[in-house]
Design a protein around this motif. Structure first.
Motif, PDB file in Angstrom:
ATOM      1  N   ARG A  10      17.530 -72.577   7.717  1.00 27.44           N
ATOM      2  CA  ARG A  10      17.286 -74.020   7.685  1.00 27.44           C
ATOM      3  C   ARG A  10      18.614 -74.751   7.849  1.00 27.44           C
ATOM      4  NH1 ARG A  10      15.763 -71.708   3.014  1.00 27.44           N
ATOM      5  NH2 ARG A  10      17.268 -71.793   1.290  1.00 27.44           N
ATOM      6  N   ASN A  11      18.530 -76.049   8.024  1.00 19.09           N
ATOM      7  CA  ASN A  11      19.744 -76.864   8.157  1.00 19.09           C
ATOM      8  C   ASN A  11      20.243 -77.263   6.775  1.00 19.09           C
ATOM      9  OD1 ASN A  11      19.459 -76.858  11.001  1.00 19.09           O
ATOM     10  ND2 ASN A  11      18.034 -78.571  10.895  1.00 19.09           N
ATOM     11  N   GLU A  12      21.374 -76.714   6.377  1.00 22.44           N
ATOM     12  CA  GLU A  12      21.939 -77.061   5.065  1.00 22.44           C
ATOM     13  C   GLU A  12      23.381 -76.566   4.972  1.00 22.44           C
ATOM     14  OE1 GLU A  12      20.068 -75.165   1.784  1.00 22.44           O
ATOM     15  OE2 GLU A  12      20.166 -73.141   2.629  1.00 22.44           O
ATOM     16  N   SER A  13      24.106 -77.087   3.985  1.00 21.68           N
ATOM     17  CA  SER A  13      25.474 -76.643   3.750  1.00 21.68           C
ATOM     18  C   SER A  13      25.453 -75.287   3.051  1.00 21.68           C
ATOM     19  CB  SER A  13      26.220 -77.656   2.873  1.00 21.68           C
ATOM     20  OG  SER A  13      26.356 -78.888   3.563  1.00 21.68           O
ATOM     21  N   LEU A  14      26.425 -74.440   3.413  1.00 23.46           N
ATOM     22  CA  LEU A  14      26.493 -73.085   2.881  1.00 23.46           C
ATOM     23  C   LEU A  14      27.914 -72.760   2.435  1.00 23.46           C
ATOM     24  CD1 LEU A  14      24.604 -71.365   5.843  1.00 23.46           C
ATOM     25  CD2 LEU A  14      23.591 -71.892   3.619  1.00 23.46           C
ATOM     26  N   VAL A  15      28.031 -71.645   1.766  1.00 22.76           N
ATOM     27  CA  VAL A  15      29.359 -71.085   1.475  1.00 22.76           C
ATOM     28  C   VAL A  15      29.326 -69.614   1.846  1.00 22.76           C
ATOM     29  CG1 VAL A  15      29.923 -72.678  -0.400  1.00 22.76           C
ATOM     30  CG2 VAL A  15      28.703 -70.554  -0.918  1.00 22.76           C
ATOM     31  N   PHE A  16      30.494 -69.103   2.201  1.00 24.14           N
ATOM     32  CA  PHE A  16      30.570 -67.654   2.382  1.00 24.14           C
ATOM     33  C   PHE A  16      31.860 -67.149   1.755  1.00 24.14           C
ATOM     34  CE2 PHE A  16      33.855 -67.358   5.585  1.00 24.14           C
ATOM     35  CZ  PHE A  16      33.742 -68.506   6.355  1.00 24.14           C
ATOM     36  N   GLU A  17      31.798 -65.909   1.335  1.00 26.44           N
ATOM     37  CA  GLU A  17      32.941 -65.294   0.680  1.00 26.44           C
ATOM     38  C   GLU A  17      33.954 -64.835   1.715  1.00 26.44           C
ATOM     39  OE1 GLU A  17      30.960 -62.090  -1.074  1.00 26.44           O
ATOM     40  OE2 GLU A  17      29.883 -63.273  -2.578  1.00 26.44           O
ATOM     41  N   ILE A  18      35.219 -64.999   1.410  1.00 30.48           N
ATOM     42  CA  ILE A  18      36.279 -64.490   2.272  1.00 30.48           C
ATOM     43  C   ILE A  18      36.764 -63.205   1.617  1.00 30.48           C
ATOM     44  CG2 ILE A  18      38.519 -64.979   3.313  1.00 30.48           C
ATOM     45  CD1 ILE A  18      37.870 -67.950   2.907  1.00 30.48           C
ATOM     46  N   ASN A  19      36.190 -62.103   2.038  1.00 30.02           N
ATOM     47  CA  ASN A  19      36.499 -60.879   1.319  1.00 30.02           C
ATOM     48  C   ASN A  19      36.429 -59.671   2.249  1.00 30.02           C
ATOM     49  OD1 ASN A  19      34.279 -59.195   1.201  1.00 30.02           O
ATOM     50  ND2 ASN A  19      33.611 -59.800  -0.812  1.00 30.02           N
ATOM     51  N   ASN A  20      37.586 -59.077   2.551  1.00 32.13           N
ATOM     52  CA  ASN A  20      37.651 -57.891   3.405  1.00 32.13           C
ATOM     53  C   ASN A  20      37.289 -56.640   2.612  1.00 32.13           C
ATOM     54  OD1 ASN A  20      39.715 -59.853   4.755  1.00 32.13           O
ATOM     55  ND2 ASN A  20      39.262 -58.311   6.297  1.00 32.13           N
ATOM     56  N   ASP A  21      36.865 -55.617   3.346  1.00 25.18           N
ATOM     57  CA  ASP A  21      36.652 -54.336   2.692  1.00 25.18           C
ATOM     58  C   ASP A  21      37.981 -53.799   2.186  1.00 25.18           C
ATOM     59  OD1 ASP A  21      33.935 -53.981   2.905  1.00 25.18           O
ATOM     60  OD2 ASP A  21      34.076 -53.222   4.968  1.00 25.18           O
ATOM     61  N   PRO A  22      37.977 -53.027   1.114  1.00 27.72           N
ATOM     62  CA  PRO A  22      39.208 -52.426   0.614  1.00 27.72           C
ATOM     63  C   PRO A  22      39.837 -51.542   1.688  1.00 27.72           C
ATOM     64  CG  PRO A  22      37.439 -52.206  -0.986  1.00 27.72           C
ATOM     65  CD  PRO A  22      36.814 -52.716   0.253  1.00 27.72           C
ATOM     66  N   GLY A  23      41.162 -51.645   1.786  1.00 29.45           N
ATOM     67  CA  GLY A  23      41.880 -50.794   2.727  1.00 29.45           C
ATOM     68  C   GLY A  23      41.781 -51.209   4.165  1.00 29.45           C
ATOM     69  N   ASP A  24      41.280 -52.414   4.450  1.00 29.88           N
ATOM     70  CA  ASP A  24      41.147 -52.877   5.832  1.00 29.88           C
ATOM     71  C   ASP A  24      42.523 -53.228   6.377  1.00 29.88           C
ATOM     72  OD1 ASP A  24      40.504 -53.928   8.242  1.00 29.88           O
ATOM     73  OD2 ASP A  24      38.913 -55.244   7.504  1.00 29.88           O
ATOM     74  N   LYS A  25      43.052 -52.381   7.263  1.00 28.65           N
ATOM     75  CA  LYS A  25      44.402 -52.581   7.802  1.00 28.65           C
ATOM     76  C   LYS A  25      44.417 -53.498   9.016  1.00 28.65           C
ATOM     77  CE  LYS A  25      45.892 -48.015   6.228  1.00 28.65           C
ATOM     78  NZ  LYS A  25      46.442 -46.691   6.636  1.00 28.65           N
ATOM     79  N   ASN A  26      43.232 -53.818   9.536  1.00 23.78           N
ATOM     80  CA  ASN A  26      43.159 -54.676  10.727  1.00 23.78           C
ATOM     81  C   ASN A  26      42.848 -56.125  10.382  1.00 23.78           C
ATOM     82  OD1 ASN A  26      43.601 -52.518  12.530  1.00 23.78           O
ATOM     83  ND2 ASN A  26      41.452 -51.899  12.258  1.00 23.78           N
ATOM     84  N   LYS A  27      43.109 -56.509   9.165  1.00 24.87           N
ATOM     85  CA  LYS A  27      42.753 -57.845   8.683  1.00 24.87           C
ATOM     86  C   LYS A  27      43.337 -58.943   9.552  1.00 24.87           C
ATOM     87  CE  LYS A  27      43.249 -60.758   4.571  1.00 24.87           C
ATOM     88  NZ  LYS A  27      43.735 -60.796   3.178  1.00 24.87           N
ATOM     89  N   GLU A  28      44.609 -58.836   9.882  1.00 22.81           N
ATOM     90  CA  GLU A  28      45.258 -59.888  10.671  1.00 22.81           C
ATOM     91  C   GLU A  28      44.752 -59.908  12.111  1.00 22.81           C
ATOM     92  OE1 GLU A  28      47.159 -62.167   9.412  1.00 22.81           O
ATOM     93  OE2 GLU A  28      46.943 -61.250   7.433  1.00 22.81           O
ATOM     94  N   LYS A  29      44.381 -58.740  12.612  1.00 27.86           N
ATOM     95  CA  LYS A  29      43.950 -58.640  14.002  1.00 27.86           C
ATOM     96  C   LYS A  29      42.555 -59.188  14.226  1.00 27.86           C
ATOM     97  CE  LYS A  29      43.291 -55.254  17.698  1.00 27.86           C
ATOM     98  NZ  LYS A  29      43.370 -53.830  18.067  1.00 27.86           N
ATOM     99  N   ILE A  30      41.640 -58.869  13.325  1.00 25.32           N
ATOM    100  CA  ILE A  30      40.250 -59.248  13.561  1.00 25.32           C
ATOM    101  C   ILE A  30      39.834 -60.520  12.831  1.00 25.32           C
ATOM    102  CG2 ILE A  30      39.629 -56.833  13.882  1.00 25.32           C
ATOM    103  CD1 ILE A  30      38.373 -56.868  11.115  1.00 25.32           C
ATOM    104  N   GLY A  31      40.695 -61.063  11.977  1.00 21.27           N
ATOM    105  CA  GLY A  31      40.321 -62.266  11.249  1.00 21.27           C
ATOM    106  C   GLY A  31      39.807 -61.926   9.869  1.00 21.27           C
ATOM    107  N   ARG A  32      39.371 -62.943   9.153  1.00 22.29           N
ATOM    108  CA  ARG A  32      38.954 -62.740   7.777  1.00 22.29           C
ATOM    109  C   ARG A  32      37.612 -62.043   7.679  1.00 22.29           C
ATOM    110  NH1 ARG A  32      39.179 -68.829   5.981  1.00 22.29           N
ATOM    111  NH2 ARG A  32      38.010 -68.938   7.923  1.00 22.29           N
ATOM    112  N   GLY A  33      37.463 -61.229   6.635  1.00 19.35           N
ATOM    113  CA  GLY A  33      36.180 -60.596   6.400  1.00 19.35           C
ATOM    114  C   GLY A  33      35.219 -61.613   5.808  1.00 19.35           C
ATOM    115  N   MET A  34      33.927 -61.494   6.143  1.00 17.00           N
ATOM    116  CA  MET A  34      32.937 -62.436   5.632  1.00 17.00           C
ATOM    117  C   MET A  34      31.914 -61.712   4.780  1.00 17.00           C
ATOM    118  SD  MET A  34      32.230 -64.832   8.953  1.00 17.00           S
ATOM    119  CE  MET A  34      30.954 -65.721   8.109  1.00 17.00           C
ATOM    120  N   GLY A  35      31.641 -62.237   3.599  1.00 20.31           N
ATOM    121  CA  GLY A  35      30.610 -61.679   2.746  1.00 20.31           C
ATOM    122  C   GLY A  35      29.284 -62.361   3.027  1.00 20.31           C
TER     123      GLY A  35
END
Length: 511
Positions: free
Chosen positions: A373-398
């Motif tokens: 539906r149309n509404e405001s949301l939130v999402f978590e900014i949380n990478n998997d543990p040990g994710d070494k490609n964080k800077e390359k692929i962007g932030r992890g999304m929960g």
């Protein structure tokens, strides 16, 4: 004697010059007619060639019969009208049209149109069997048989013709098939017939053809025949439709679908599921390897069927992330498109990736989160543990959550974004006559979006889905531990895939 000789030489020079001047005029005129006008002409136009009407072609028999070409004593025959291809073509189309007459789809008195006939072969064949009120159209005119015009813009009024013919796969090759069909329906008289020769012969393409004509016509006959040119169309599917009504093409299946939320995936789409690669039944111990390798086993829909009879070609990347994540690296380079141009929609709420889409041609960015539906949301900014490609692929999304479930706008590890009703957007963006490919990577929200697509009937608009299902899989970084980001299990993902396929939706396991 010398003066007499001089007088003869002078007269001879004058005559030679006059002759050369006459030849020069003929050459200039010939070059003008052939090069500048690009059309045939009659004797009165001072041409070397006679018009096709000056040729008499006799065809006997209802099928391939004897063909003789005779030219008038006063004029010569155009080279291509005496060629083997022309003779075979006229023989072939004469036989085809005679069969139409025998079947009651064409009559000698029918006002007839041949669409996309560059040299007028079909028109000539109609006239030879007695259908004298016939004309053709092509991008370039060729008088007197062919006028300038194209299938998507026919230069004649409404309800003009009793019979329309489109050969050589003209509808398949058209870049505007919906307009092509609409124009034929507009210019065809009520109860009139239109016949088509097409290449595609599979169930998917045939039903896609039928869908294009639902607003005006019904198929009254189809059969498979042999063509006369092995290099162009050795095998032909011949389809005849009858005009039974006419409604504005804007009143399409999407309007009907919005009116009735329930839908059932068409039977011809279900057939593709039977030929799909098998699902991975057992949970992989190393999913980052197994699922990636599985891409090589995928049987793409467009590699199994002909998709020519679709109005538009659309790729929707739900959870697109960066341009290179899947659009640039996979869809643009690897997906078999059958030389079709796709409209690409990238749906990505994370503003980290928005800027790189600004200069991408042919890609429409929707900077929101696909939701129910149309509404405001939130999402978590949380990478998997040990994710070494964080800077390359962007932030992890929960998992995406509504503001209400967070008790406010979050804070700390969450970010506020705008969500939109994805199913409703899809129903207002594409139609049943479009070919729609979807990739979905939405961090677990697929368990909300897929049921919503079924609930609204929007699932019937999608031809093929590449779905990454998120579950508490084994982690690469930490042997023996599962990802804490997701609560779903592999069995629940497998159930989601199976439910889609059992409903007739061609879905592939993605990574």
């Amino acid at each position: 004697m010398e003066p007499a000789v001089g007088k003869h030489s002078f007269l001879r020079n004058v005559l030679v010059r006059l002759l050369l001047f006459g030849v020069f005029i003929v050459i200039i005129r010939f070059a003008y007619v052939i090069t500048i006008t690009g059309e045939s002409c009659n004797v009165g136009d001072f041409c070397f060639f006679s018009s096709p009407e000056a040729i008499n072609v006799a065809v006997t028999g209802s099928s391939a019969g004897a063909l003789a070409v005779r030219s008038s004593a006063e004029v010569t025959t155009p080279e291509h009208h005496a060629s083997k291809d022309w003779i075979n073509g006229v023989r072939f189309y004469s036989s085809v049209f005679q069969d139409f007459i025998a079947g009651g789809y064409l009559s000698p008195a029918a006002k007839s149109l041949c669409v996309d006939t560059p040299i007028g072969m079909e028109v000539f064949a109609l006239k030879e069997i007695g259908v004298v009120d016939a004309v053709g159209i092509s991008k370039k005119a060729l008088k007197p048989l062919v006028k300038s015009g194209e299938g998507h813009q026919i230069p004649f009024g409404n309800n003009t013709f009793d019979f329309v013919f489109s050969g050589n796969g003209g509808l398949e090759r058209s870049v505007k098939p919906s307009e092509f069909v609409s124009e034929i329906a507009r210019t065809l008289k009520p109860e009139g017939f239109a016949a088509f020769h097409v290449k595609a012969r599979d169930s998917y393409s045939f039903n896609s053809f039928v869908d294009l004509f639902k607003f005006c016509c019904k198929v009254v006959k189809f059969n498979d025949i042999q063509g006369f040119d092995d290099s162009l169309m050795p095998e032909i599917r011949e389809i005849i439709v009858k005009k039974i009504g006419y409604r504005n093409i804007d009143s399409d299946s999407v309007t009907d679908l919005n009116r009735d939320k329930k839908c059932s995936v068409a039977g011809y789409k279900r057939e593709s599921v039977k030929n799909a690669e098998p699902l991975i039944e057992e949970e992989p111990l190393k999913p980052w390897i197994t699922l990636k390798k599985n891409v090589k086993n995928i049987k793409y829909l467009s590699s199994m069927v002909d998709i020519s009879f679709k109005n538009r070609y659309v790729y929707v990347d739900v959870g697109a992330r960066s341009y290179g994540s899947s659009i640039g690296s996979w869809f643009k380079k690897q997906y078999p498109k059958q030389n079709k141009t796709f409209d690409v929609y990238a749906i990505e709420a994370d503003k980290t990736f928005h800027q790189e889409y600004v200069m991408k041609k042919g890609v429409t960015l929707l900077p929101y989160a696909a939701w129910v539906r149309n509404e405001s949301l939130v999402f978590e900014i949380n990478n998997d543990p040990g994710d070494k490609n964080k800077e390359k692929i962007g932030r992890g999304m929960g998992r995406i959550r509504s503001l209400e479930s967070q008790g406010g706008d979050g804070g700390g590890g969450v970010e506020k974004i705008q969500g939109f009703d994805f199913a409703d957007w899809l129903k207002n963006t594409v139609t049943m006559n479009d070919f729609v490919v979807m990739k979905m990577d939405v961090e677990g929200t697929e368990f909300d979006l897929i049921p919503r697509l079924f609930e609204t009937g929007a699932i019937c608009l999608v031809d093929e889905i590449f779905l990454e299902c998120h579950y508490n899989r084994w982690q690469r970084c930490c042997p023996g531990e599962r990802s804490p980001k997701y609560e779903k299990t592999y069995d629940q993902c497998l159930q989601l895939f199976n439910s889609l396929r059992q409903s007739g939706v061609l879905v592939h396991q993605w990574f």
